[in-house]
Design an enzyme around this catalytic site. Structure first.
Site, PDB file in Angstrom:
ATOM      1  N   ALA A  69       0.782  -1.323  -0.109  1.00 14.83           N
ATOM      2  CA  ALA A  69      -0.093  -0.012  -0.172  1.00 14.83           C
ATOM      3  C   ALA A  69       0.888   1.154  -0.203  1.00 14.83           C
ATOM      4  CB  ALA A  69      -1.027  -0.174   1.354  1.00 14.83           C
ATOM      5  N   THR A  70       2.211   0.933   0.620  1.00 18.36           N
ATOM      6  CA  THR A  70       3.064   2.262   0.362  1.00 18.36           C
ATOM      7  C   THR A  70       3.210   2.755  -1.025  1.00 18.36           C
ATOM      8  OG1 THR A  70       3.971   1.651   2.728  1.00 18.36           O
ATOM      9  CG2 THR A  70       5.338   3.021   1.002  1.00 18.36           C
ATOM     10  N   ASN A 146      -4.720   4.476  11.320  1.00 20.78           N
ATOM     11  CA  ASN A 146      -4.138   3.247  11.821  1.00 20.78           C
ATOM     12  C   ASN A 146      -3.486   3.500  13.143  1.00 20.78           C
ATOM     13  OD1 ASN A 146      -2.465   5.386  10.611  1.00 20.78           O
ATOM     14  ND2 ASN A 146      -0.777   4.184  11.101  1.00 20.78           N
ATOM     15  N   GLN A 175      -7.065   0.550   6.529  1.00 23.24           N
ATOM     16  CA  GLN A 175      -7.206  -0.032   7.995  1.00 23.24           C
ATOM     17  C   GLN A 175      -8.773  -0.087   7.927  1.00 23.24           C
ATOM     18  OE1 GLN A 175      -5.470  -1.332  10.179  1.00 23.24           O
ATOM     19  NE2 GLN A 175      -3.254  -0.463   9.738  1.00 23.24           N
ATOM     20  N   HIS A 197      -1.986  -7.803   2.797  1.00 23.07           N
ATOM     21  CA  HIS A 197      -1.516  -8.550   4.116  1.00 23.07           C
ATOM     22  C   HIS A 197      -2.221  -8.061   5.445  1.00 23.07           C
ATOM     23  CE1 HIS A 197       1.225  -5.409   5.722  1.00 23.07           C
ATOM     24  NE2 HIS A 197       1.280  -5.051   4.637  1.00 23.07           N
ATOM     25  N   CYS A 320       4.702   1.360  12.174  1.00 25.11           N
ATOM     26  CA  CYS A 320       5.679   2.168  11.198  1.00 25.11           C
ATOM     27  C   CYS A 320       6.534   2.962  11.910  1.00 25.11           C
ATOM     28  CB  CYS A 320       4.992   2.638  10.071  1.00 25.11           C
ATOM     29  SG  CYS A 320       3.769   1.195   9.452  1.00 25.11           S
TER      30      CYS A 320
END
Ligand code: PLP
Length: 368
Positions: A69-70, A146, A175, A197, A320
């Site tokens: 997703a990044t 998140n 999310q 994931h 993160c």
């Protein structure tokens, strides 16, 4: 072992894993190859995308598969703003790093406007209304935060942004997807991002849904693969596994949400007499999968270690940012309290979580 870091990543579902393994054996040729095997792979690729579109009832979106997703968030933002040499971009102070850091990198060329959040992690829709102008080229706002789990009012955001024709709307739904029931139509969003994931699929794949008339600029140069937006050979089995994950878990959203809401209430109830604990997550418009709490006398990192000694695995603020040891930016934006923002931990739940596991968390936190 008690794993409560599902907002960071999830174990792969067995059925999904089997689908992945089967597809890896069946389709190894490149989807761009001209020969028979390539054509077969391409058919399977298109079928997977069509299946995803049918499940989500998408009418005008193309699907681009990325590494995670990044990368999908980077492609959405850079792909849209690179069409212009300037203009206004609107985002929030609480985006995930994969949006926030991209915005920071754009500040010297674009007029980037960061919306505030209140103590419940909500943006002020009036601030959004007044920030929008005819020079706005992009609005990027997450659905579910998140760190604390606040759920933004995407339906209202869509309604507000649609009056500005140049402004395209990007929503990071990572999310919220398969966790919260959407009260808006995905078809009304220009671009949105998910991460396989986070919903019990394999790692190594993210997805950008993008309206087919958007003409994004590609950010990685190479072939014309994937609607000329994401060149390079990709792992078709990950694509097929993503379709399987969505097919299995999207219809279960409401059932799992009901169960996890009970879990979350049980946990909150078990912690409520513990006067040292401050709950950072809001109590309305929130996603019960995520619970952020602070014990201001203990650094978040220390609390994570103590829980780990008890075989309970959670993360600080967000996984993160957990190694940066900086005050967690969402909690700081909500509370303006450095202590609370450096002592936050995030407990994130799953349909796999049991009440017994939560009893152990409540017991250990009480002891601490
Ligand atoms: N967006 C949000 C809201 C997230 O929580 C995350 C990961 O935690 C991402 C994007 C990035 O996801 P990925 O790990 O697939 O790059």
């Amino acid at each position: 072992m008690i794993y409560l870091d599902y907002a960071s990543t999830c174990p792969v579902d067995k059925e999904v894993l089997n689908t992945y393994l089967k597809a890896s054996e069946e389709f190894f040729a490149s989807t761009s190859a001209m020969h028979f095997l390539g054509k077969e792979a391409n058919k399977a690729y298109m079928a997977a995308s069509e299946e995803i579109k049918a499940i989500l009832n998408l009418k005008h979106h193309n699907i681009i598969y990325t590494l995670n997703a990044t990368e999908a968030n980077n492609l959405a933002i850079l792909g849209q703003v690179s069409k212009y040499s300037g203009g206004r971009i609107i985002t929030t102070k609480v985006e995930h790093a994969s949006v926030y850091e991209v915005m920071k990198s754009l500040e010297d060329r674009y007029d980037v406007y960061y919306l505030d959040v209140d103590e419940f992690g909500q943006i002020d829709l009036n601030q959004l209304r007044s920030a929008l102008n005819n020079e706005t080229i992009l609005v990027s706002i997450m659905w579910v935060n998140n760190v604390v789990g606040s759920v933004m009012d995407v339906a209202e955001i869509i309604d507000i942004v649609k009056h500005y024709h140049k402004a395209k709307l990007h929503i990071d739904i990572v999310q919220g997807f398969c966790k919260v029931v959407n009260d808006f139509d995905f078809n009304d969003i220009d671009m949105f991002t998910i991460s396989t994931h986070k919903i019990y699929g394999p790692k190594g794949i993210g997805v950008l849904f993008v309206k087919d008339n958007l003409n994004l600029k590609k950010i990685i140069q190479g072939s014309t693969a994937q609607f000329n937006l994401r060149p390079g050979t990709f792992d078709l089995s990950l694509v097929i596994a993503t379709a399987k994950t969505i097919k299995k878990f999207y219809p279960l959203t409401k059932d799992f949400l009901d169960y996890v809401t009970k879990l979350s209430q049980y946990l909150l109830n078990g912690l409520k007499d513990n006067k040292k604990i401050i709950i950072n997550s809001p109590s309305s418009r929130y996603n019960p999968y995520i619970l952020s709490l602070s014990v201001p006398s203990i650094k978040g990192e220390t609390l994570v270690r103590i829980l780990e000694d008890n075989k309970i695995y959670v993360s600080t603020g967000s996984a993160c940012s957990s190694k940066s040891q900086k005050p967690e930016k969402t909690i700081f934006a909500m509370t303006k309290d450095v202590k609370r923002a450096t002592s936050a931990i995030r407990i994130s739940l799953s349909h796999l979580t049991t009440f017994d596991e939560l009893n152990e968390v409540i017991r250990v936190l009480k002891e601490i």
